[in-house]
Motif scaffolding. Structure first.
Motif, PDB file in Angstrom:
ATOM      1  N   UNK A   1      15.655   8.758   6.199  1.00  0.00           N
ATOM      2  CA  UNK A   1      15.290   7.454   6.739  1.00  0.00           C
ATOM      3  C   UNK A   1      14.792   6.601   5.588  1.00  0.00           C
ATOM      4  N   UNK A   2      15.413   5.441   5.406  1.00  0.00           N
ATOM      5  CA  UNK A   2      14.941   4.498   4.392  1.00  0.00           C
ATOM      6  C   UNK A   2      13.891   3.600   5.040  1.00  0.00           C
ATOM      7  N   UNK A   3      12.647   3.751   4.590  1.00  0.00           N
ATOM      8  CA  UNK A   3      11.549   3.037   5.244  1.00  0.00           C
ATOM      9  C   UNK A   3      10.362   2.918   4.301  1.00  0.00           C
ATOM     10  N   UNK A   4       9.724   1.769   4.316  1.00  0.00           N
ATOM     11  CA  UNK A   4       8.448   1.590   3.630  1.00  0.00           C
ATOM     12  C   UNK A   4       7.362   2.147   4.545  1.00  0.00           C
ATOM     13  N   UNK A   5       6.782   3.280   4.182  1.00  0.00           N
ATOM     14  CA  UNK A   5       5.841   3.946   5.086  1.00  0.00           C
ATOM     15  C   UNK A   5       4.484   3.236   5.155  1.00  0.00           C
ATOM     16  N   UNK A   6       4.310   2.184   4.360  1.00  0.00           N
ATOM     17  CA  UNK A   6       3.078   1.402   4.467  1.00  0.00           C
ATOM     18  C   UNK A   6       3.206   0.269   5.482  1.00  0.00           C
ATOM     19  N   UNK A   7       4.398   0.060   6.028  1.00  0.00           N
ATOM     20  CA  UNK A   7       4.611  -1.021   7.000  1.00  0.00           C
ATOM     21  C   UNK A   7       3.926  -0.702   8.324  1.00  0.00           C
ATOM     22  N   UNK A   8       3.547  -1.729   9.041  1.00  0.00           N
ATOM     23  CA  UNK A   8       2.917  -1.542  10.351  1.00  0.00           C
ATOM     24  C   UNK A   8       3.845  -0.761  11.280  1.00  0.00           C
TER      25      UNK A   8
ATOM     26  N   UNK B   1      -2.148  -1.996  -2.914  1.00  0.00           N
ATOM     27  CA  UNK B   1      -0.859  -1.300  -2.949  1.00  0.00           C
ATOM     28  C   UNK B   1      -1.046   0.214  -3.013  1.00  0.00           C
ATOM     29  N   UNK B   2      -1.915   0.649  -3.922  1.00  0.00           N
ATOM     30  CA  UNK B   2      -2.111   2.086  -4.132  1.00  0.00           C
ATOM     31  C   UNK B   2      -2.805   2.729  -2.937  1.00  0.00           C
ATOM     32  N   UNK B   3      -3.853   2.093  -2.434  1.00  0.00           N
ATOM     33  CA  UNK B   3      -4.583   2.656  -1.291  1.00  0.00           C
ATOM     34  C   UNK B   3      -3.693   2.710  -0.053  1.00  0.00           C
ATOM     35  N   UNK B   4      -2.884   1.673   0.152  1.00  0.00           N
ATOM     36  CA  UNK B   4      -2.003   1.649   1.325  1.00  0.00           C
ATOM     37  C   UNK B   4      -1.016   2.805   1.319  1.00  0.00           C
TER      38      UNK B   4
ATOM     39  N   UNK C   1      -1.090   5.381   4.428  1.00  0.00           N
ATOM     40  CA  UNK C   1       0.169   5.904   4.971  1.00  0.00           C
ATOM     41  C   UNK C   1       0.058   7.399   5.254  1.00  0.00           C
ATOM     42  N   UNK C   2      -0.638   8.112   4.368  1.00  0.00           N
ATOM     43  CA  UNK C   2      -0.853   9.553   4.571  1.00  0.00           C
ATOM     44  C   UNK C   2      -1.637   9.799   5.856  1.00  0.00           C
ATOM     45  N   UNK C   3      -2.675   9.003   6.077  1.00  0.00           N
ATOM     46  CA  UNK C   3      -3.483   9.169   7.291  1.00  0.00           C
ATOM     47  C   UNK C   3      -2.654   8.897   8.545  1.00  0.00           C
TER      48      UNK C   3
END
Length: 257
Positions: free
Chosen positions: A67-74, A116-119, A124-126
């Motif tokens: 899956x191509x996805x930005x995992x930081x997105x809502x 950027x880094x925290x997100x 995203x991990x959480x």
């Protein structure tokens, strides 16, 4: 686990979600898990490395999904977990590998770079762990592996958000391990030491820090990505069912000094 035998390390019939699993250390995790019988689902921001990952996983006789996805997105976490379930029907292993690092001097660090880094490294991990836990609690089994760092333990005076995020990953690993243990879900972490990757190339080539780091490692050598493959298989297998809340350093002894 009732008995130990050679099948205790088997991941047959398991489905593993690996974030950033088609490049860097993530590719090694994907390959290692498939070598021991797991099907693999990879989510990444781009399709970089997909062809190599597919060839390796299928070469090990396992299925793979992407899956191509930005995992930081809502809402990304729920979408990713649903994509895994749509393809494979269940989720047994989550490897929170995706991460980034930005370097700068203390007074020049921007708010945007912090965010950027925290997100990516923490938020995203959480959210992915939270969504995966909903699935794993229902099936009363699961393994979550969070990728930490030497900076889970030490300072990093040029990589403030990275250090903050990796300290937080260690804490979150312990908290989730405690909360999910009654449901037969183990939550652990890997803390790679100084490993030869693209991310650490500037350090390897730094005329001052490069030799300093090498001299600090008791083994006298930087690690290579393959040295993380055994530990990740152990932490995802039945062999580690009584291990939870641990951040395992794979560092050649770096933290000893």
């Amino acid at each position: 686990m009732t008995a130990f035998d050679k099948d205790s390390f088997s991941l047959t019939n398991k489905v593993a979600l690996v974030t950033g699993g088609a490049s860097g250390l993530g590719l090694n995790y994907s390959i290692a898990l498939s070598m021991y019988g797991a099907d693999v689902f990879i989510v990444s921001r781009s399709q970089k490395g997909w062809e190599e990952a597919q060839k390796a996983v299928e070469g090990n006789g396992q299925q793979i999904g992407f899956l191509q996805k930005d995992i930081t997105a809502d809402g990304a976490a729920a979408e990713v977990i649903q994509a895994v379930l749509d393809q494979f029907g269940h989720l047994d292993i989550l490897v929170n590998n995706a991460g980034m690092q930005i370097r700068n001097d203390v007074l020049d660090f921007s708010d945007e770079d912090w965010k950027k880094v925290i997100d990516l490294n923490l938020n995203a991990l959480y959210y992915l762990s939270h969504e995966a836990a909903k699935v794993m609690v229902k099936q009363k089994s699961g393994k979550i592996i969070n990728i930490g760092s030497m900076q889970s333990y030490r300072a990093g005076k040029f990589i403030f958000p990275y250090t903050a995020s990796k300290h937080a990953v260690l804490g979150l690993t312990k908290a989730y391990a405690d909360a999910l243990a009654p449901y037969n879900i183990q939550v652990n972490g890997l803390a790679p030491g100084y490993i030869k990757t693209d991310m650490t190339k500037p350090l390897q080539e730094d005329p001052i820090r490069g030799p300093e780091i090498k001299a600090h490692i008791p083994s006298g050598e930087w690690g290579v990505p393959e040295e993380l493959m055994g530990p990740v298989v152990f932490l995802e297998s039945q062999a580690s069912d009584y291990v939870t809340g641990v951040m395992l350093p794979v560092d050649g002894g770096y933290l000893l000094r």
